[in-house]
Scaffold this motif. Structure first.
Motif, PDB file in Angstrom:
ATOM      1  N   ILE A 278       0.858  -1.179   0.000  1.00  0.00           N
ATOM      2  CA  ILE A 278       0.000   0.000   0.000  1.00  0.00           C
ATOM      3  C   ILE A 278       0.896   1.230   0.000  1.00  0.00           C
ATOM      4  O   ILE A 278       1.768   1.383   0.864  1.00  0.00           O
ATOM      5  CB  ILE A 278      -0.920   0.006   1.230  1.00  0.00           C
ATOM      6  CG1 ILE A 278      -1.833  -1.224   1.189  1.00  0.00           C
ATOM      7  CG2 ILE A 278      -1.751   1.280   1.276  1.00  0.00           C
ATOM      8  CD1 ILE A 278      -2.549  -1.491   2.479  1.00  0.00           C
ATOM      9  N   GLU A 280       1.990   5.016   0.410  1.00  0.00           N
ATOM     10  CA  GLU A 280       1.765   6.245   1.171  1.00  0.00           C
ATOM     11  C   GLU A 280       2.589   7.369   0.539  1.00  0.00           C
ATOM     12  O   GLU A 280       3.803   7.404   0.687  1.00  0.00           O
ATOM     13  CB  GLU A 280       2.205   6.069   2.630  1.00  0.00           C
ATOM     14  CG  GLU A 280       2.153   7.357   3.449  1.00  0.00           C
ATOM     15  CD  GLU A 280       2.960   7.291   4.736  1.00  0.00           C
ATOM     16  OE1 GLU A 280       3.061   8.337   5.419  1.00  0.00           O
ATOM     17  OE2 GLU A 280       3.514   6.215   5.063  1.00  0.00           O
ATOM     18  N   ARG A 322      -0.125  11.705  -9.429  1.00  0.00           N
ATOM     19  CA  ARG A 322       0.009  10.802  -8.288  1.00  0.00           C
ATOM     20  C   ARG A 322      -0.952   9.633  -8.459  1.00  0.00           C
ATOM     21  O   ARG A 322      -2.091   9.813  -8.906  1.00  0.00           O
ATOM     22  CB  ARG A 322      -0.315  11.585  -7.008  1.00  0.00           C
ATOM     23  CG  ARG A 322       0.167  10.949  -5.738  1.00  0.00           C
ATOM     24  CD  ARG A 322       0.033  11.914  -4.585  1.00  0.00           C
ATOM     25  NE  ARG A 322      -1.357  12.079  -4.165  1.00  0.00           N
ATOM     26  CZ  ARG A 322      -1.735  12.662  -3.039  1.00  0.00           C
ATOM     27  NH1 ARG A 322      -0.814  13.176  -2.225  1.00  0.00           N
ATOM     28  NH2 ARG A 322      -2.999  12.776  -2.720  1.00  0.00           N
ATOM     29  N   GLN A 324      -3.724   7.009  -7.902  1.00  0.00           N
ATOM     30  CA  GLN A 324      -4.970   7.120  -7.159  1.00  0.00           C
ATOM     31  C   GLN A 324      -5.233   5.911  -6.260  1.00  0.00           C
ATOM     32  O   GLN A 324      -5.423   6.071  -5.064  1.00  0.00           O
ATOM     33  CB  GLN A 324      -6.133   7.340  -8.137  1.00  0.00           C
ATOM     34  CG  GLN A 324      -7.510   7.329  -7.511  1.00  0.00           C
ATOM     35  CD  GLN A 324      -7.734   8.490  -6.558  1.00  0.00           C
ATOM     36  OE1 GLN A 324      -6.983   9.458  -6.587  1.00  0.00           O
ATOM     37  NE2 GLN A 324      -8.742   8.395  -5.716  1.00  0.00           N
ATOM     38  N   GLY A 326      -4.511   3.149  -3.618  1.00  0.00           N
ATOM     39  CA  GLY A 326      -3.424   2.958  -2.670  1.00  0.00           C
ATOM     40  C   GLY A 326      -2.689   1.646  -2.873  1.00  0.00           C
ATOM     41  O   GLY A 326      -1.489   1.545  -2.605  1.00  0.00           O
ATOM     42  N   ARG A 327      -3.383   0.623  -3.347  1.00  0.00           N
ATOM     43  CA  ARG A 327      -2.782  -0.699  -3.539  1.00  0.00           C
ATOM     44  C   ARG A 327      -1.855  -0.683  -4.749  1.00  0.00           C
ATOM     45  O   ARG A 327      -2.223  -0.211  -5.824  1.00  0.00           O
ATOM     46  CB  ARG A 327      -3.908  -1.719  -3.741  1.00  0.00           C
ATOM     47  CG  ARG A 327      -3.459  -3.175  -3.774  1.00  0.00           C
ATOM     48  CD  ARG A 327      -3.024  -3.645  -2.385  1.00  0.00           C
ATOM     49  NE  ARG A 327      -2.826  -5.097  -2.402  1.00  0.00           N
ATOM     50  CZ  ARG A 327      -1.698  -5.694  -2.825  1.00  0.00           C
ATOM     51  NH1 ARG A 327      -0.679  -4.954  -3.261  1.00  0.00           N
ATOM     52  NH2 ARG A 327      -1.605  -7.010  -2.802  1.00  0.00           N
ATOM     53  N   CYS A 334       3.671   5.270  -9.461  1.00  0.00           N
ATOM     54  CA  CYS A 334       3.152   5.896  -8.243  1.00  0.00           C
ATOM     55  C   CYS A 334       3.148   7.423  -8.322  1.00  0.00           C
ATOM     56  O   CYS A 334       2.225   8.053  -7.811  1.00  0.00           O
ATOM     57  CB  CYS A 334       3.994   5.463  -7.036  1.00  0.00           C
ATOM     58  SG  CYS A 334       3.904   3.710  -6.652  1.00  0.00           S
TER      59      CYS A 334
END
Length: 346
Positions: A278, A280, A322, A324, A326-327, A334
């Motif tokens: 995931i 961040e 960026r 979208q 999260g996985r 990314c």
């Protein structure tokens, strides 16, 4: 000196139009491609197309739905199909809001019929899969009719991108100058030169090879319709059609862009996932970043003993896009960095 138009020799195809590109007025119909799946022996895939023609003047081709999860451009094109009075047109508009039609209906990037990314199939194959046949007809029969090509994209469901107008690079100095002028006329908040790492199989690269003035866009994304990006797209399309002399604006609009031109600086522009997990992110779109700076972490929450994996930027600039969802999996894009353009604009 500007190179002569390189119009392709049309290849044999079973596809056909239900509209006549040479007829005056407004016509709405389909590009029909015979398609014989299990449940429809003599059926056809229908790609919507509208022709609005009046008087003499240049021809602009507007494409939306190149990817099926990108929405602002197709909405703006459908507005023109429904609302534009042919009497306001000086020349011809060819309006195609859903070219990758199976993907558009499914709301996904690639075709549900053959799994292909339409924007990596040009110049297509008139005897290939459905997606290849669509790109072949566009390449052989639609683009040669045009003087200008507007390819309206957004970040789709996997990226959130700062709304921007895109310059497609070309080796023709005269065409490059006209491309830059048309993109700057669009007047997006940001102008970006995107070479797609030299990828020749896109619609805009094909349009440039054929000598058309070419304008691209990236209108937000994140799998949704951005109200602000839709406003920018509608206004930008009107600006370009006015710039081309096809549809005059009722009154001049003040410029809103800052005039800065950026580019994606090659492979260093992209930050790719290196692990399964995931993501961040550490920064919002538009923030200044620098090479070597930590960009974000990938967490493996199903194995809390494993420390997060740190990602770093490889270029100085601003955060342009960026991811979208999260996985992430290894190789997912990314983050994207845009830097000041180093080339010649005129």
């Amino acid at each position: 000196m500007t190179s002569p138009r390189q119009k392709p020799t049309p290849r044999a195809s079973s596809a056909f139009l239900t509209v006549d590109p040479e007829k005056d007025g407004k016509q709405v119909g389909f590009l029909m491609i015979p398609h014989s799946p299990h449940d429809d022996a003599w059926g056809a895939t229908r790609i919507p197309i509208a022709i609005i023609k009046n008087g003499s003047g240049p021809t602009a081709i507007l494409e939306g739905g190149n990817h099926g999860d990108e929405y602002e451009g197709p909405i703006a094109i459908c507005d023109l199909i429904r609302d534009l009075d042919p009497g306001r047109v000086q020349g011809r508009l060819i309006l195609m809001p859903a070219n990758n039609v199976h993907a558009v209906i499914a709301g996904q990037r690639t075709s549900t019929v053959d799994g292909l990314n339409f924007n990596r199939t040009f110049p297509g194959d008139p005897r290939g899969t459905i997606t290849q046949q669509i790109s072949a007809f566009v390449s052989d029969h639609i683009l040669p009719l045009g003087d200008a090509f507007l390819d309206l994209h957004s970040g789709g469901s996997s990226l959130d991108i700062i709304p921007s107008a895109i310059v497609e690079p070309t080796d023709d100095p005269g065409l490059h100058k006209r491309n830059v002028a048309a993109v700057q006329a669009f007047d997006a908040p940001m102008t970006v030169v995107i070479a797609n790492l030299g990828e020749p199989r896109t619609a805009t690269a094909t349009a440039c090879r054929q000598g058309l003035v070419t304008v691209g866009t990236e209108m937000a994304g994140a799998g949704a319709v951005s109200l602000e990006a839709l406003k920018i797209c509608r206004r930008g399309v009107a600006n370009v059609l006015d710039h081309l002399g096809i549809v005059a604006r009722d009154k001049p609009e003040p410029r809103r862009g800052d005039g800065q031109v950026l580019e994606l600086p090659g492979t260093a522009a992209y930050v790719y996932a290196t692990a399964d997990g995931i993501f961040e992110p550490f920064h919002a779109n538009g923030e200044k970043v620098s090479a070597g700076q930590p960009a974000g972490k990938i967490h493996c929450t199903w194995d809390p003993t494993r420390p997060p994996e740190m990602l770093h930027y490889a270029a100085d600039g601003i955060l342009y896009g960026r991811r979208q969802p999260g996985r992430v999996r290894p190789g997912n894009c990314c983050l994207i960095v845009a830097a000041p353009y180093r080339g010649v604009l005129s």
